[in-house]
Design a protein around this motif. Structure first.
Motif, PDB file in Angstrom:
ATOM      1  N   ILE A 271     -21.531 -16.273   9.743  1.00 52.38           N
ATOM      2  CA  ILE A 271     -21.031 -17.647   9.830  1.00 52.38           C
ATOM      3  C   ILE A 271     -19.686 -17.672   9.120  1.00 52.38           C
ATOM      4  O   ILE A 271     -19.600 -17.311   7.943  1.00 52.38           O
ATOM      5  N   PRO A 272     -18.642 -18.078   9.814  1.00 54.35           N
ATOM      6  CA  PRO A 272     -17.335 -18.126   9.138  1.00 54.35           C
ATOM      7  C   PRO A 272     -17.292 -19.195   8.056  1.00 54.35           C
ATOM      8  O   PRO A 272     -17.927 -20.239   8.173  1.00 54.35           O
ATOM      9  N   ILE A 273     -16.544 -18.897   7.007  1.00 51.99           N
ATOM     10  CA  ILE A 273     -16.291 -19.861   5.945  1.00 51.99           C
ATOM     11  C   ILE A 273     -14.821 -20.249   6.042  1.00 51.99           C
ATOM     12  O   ILE A 273     -13.944 -19.390   5.987  1.00 51.99           O
ATOM     13  N   ARG A 274     -14.578 -21.536   6.235  1.00 51.84           N
ATOM     14  CA  ARG A 274     -13.224 -22.051   6.428  1.00 51.84           C
ATOM     15  C   ARG A 274     -12.815 -22.896   5.227  1.00 51.84           C
ATOM     16  O   ARG A 274     -13.615 -23.665   4.731  1.00 51.84           O
ATOM     17  N   ALA A 275     -11.589 -22.743   4.802  1.00 48.23           N
ATOM     18  CA  ALA A 275     -11.044 -23.551   3.700  1.00 48.23           C
ATOM     19  C   ALA A 275      -9.671 -24.030   4.127  1.00 48.23           C
ATOM     20  O   ALA A 275      -8.677 -23.339   3.917  1.00 48.23           O
ATOM     21  N   PHE A 276      -9.613 -25.198   4.759  1.00 46.84           N
ATOM     22  CA  PHE A 276      -8.356 -25.689   5.309  1.00 46.84           C
ATOM     23  C   PHE A 276      -8.126 -27.169   4.997  1.00 46.84           C
ATOM     24  O   PHE A 276      -7.135 -27.745   5.430  1.00 46.84           O
TER      25      PHE A 276
END
Length: 154
Positions: free
Chosen positions: A4-9
């Motif tokens: 599962i990708p972890i996104r921080a945007f």
């Protein structure tokens, strides 16, 4: 093995003021995504910005406010987005604002309210937001924040 990708945007920001010695936080009623829900300031980090610069910009764009004092809240709001099958992490910031300052909403919001932490916890739709508000209460209201979290923002 699938991951599962972890996104921080994006960023999350709690605006706070002191009125008659009692803290109040600002909630905004959304008009676009999460229509009708009460939330704190949030928004995307733009190209070339740091997370804290994005937080200052979003605060000004969404509310017209400028902080008198500005902190990293030393916590991230996190949630799972099923439509993207991704986990989103958002660093949280705390902006103290002048209690006399006027809120000027942009088109993303239809209303605003200054409320106690307890009221805010009852108003926000997500557990992650409630955890952030409890953290703010513990680390910034019930105790003095660490000087190392202060962000000089000029």
């Amino acid at each position: 093995m699938p991951e599962i990708p972890i996104r921080a945007f994006i960023i999350s920001l709690v605006a706070m003021r002191q009125v008659a010695g009692r803290p109040e936080v600002l909630l905004l009623k959304r008009t676009d995504t999460l229509v009708g829900e009460w939330c704190q300031v949030a928004g995307k980090i733009e190209e070339g910005e740091t997370a804290w610069q994005a937080a200052l910009r979003e605060l000004h764009e969404e509310t017209g406010l400028t902080p008198t004092t500005f902190y990293s809240a030393d916590i991230c709001e996190q949630f799972y987005e099923p439509d993207r099958d991704a986990i989103t992490m958002a660093p949280v910031f705390l902006a103290y604002v002048d209690p006399q300052a006027t809120v000027t909403l942009n088109a993303e919001h239809s209303d605003h309210r200054w409320v106690s932490i307890a009221e805010a916890i009852d108003m926000v739709p997500f557990g992650g937001q409630r955890r952030v508000l409890r953290w703010i209460e513990d680390e910034f209201i019930n105790r003095s924040p660490s000087k190392h979290l202060l962000i000089e923002h000029g």
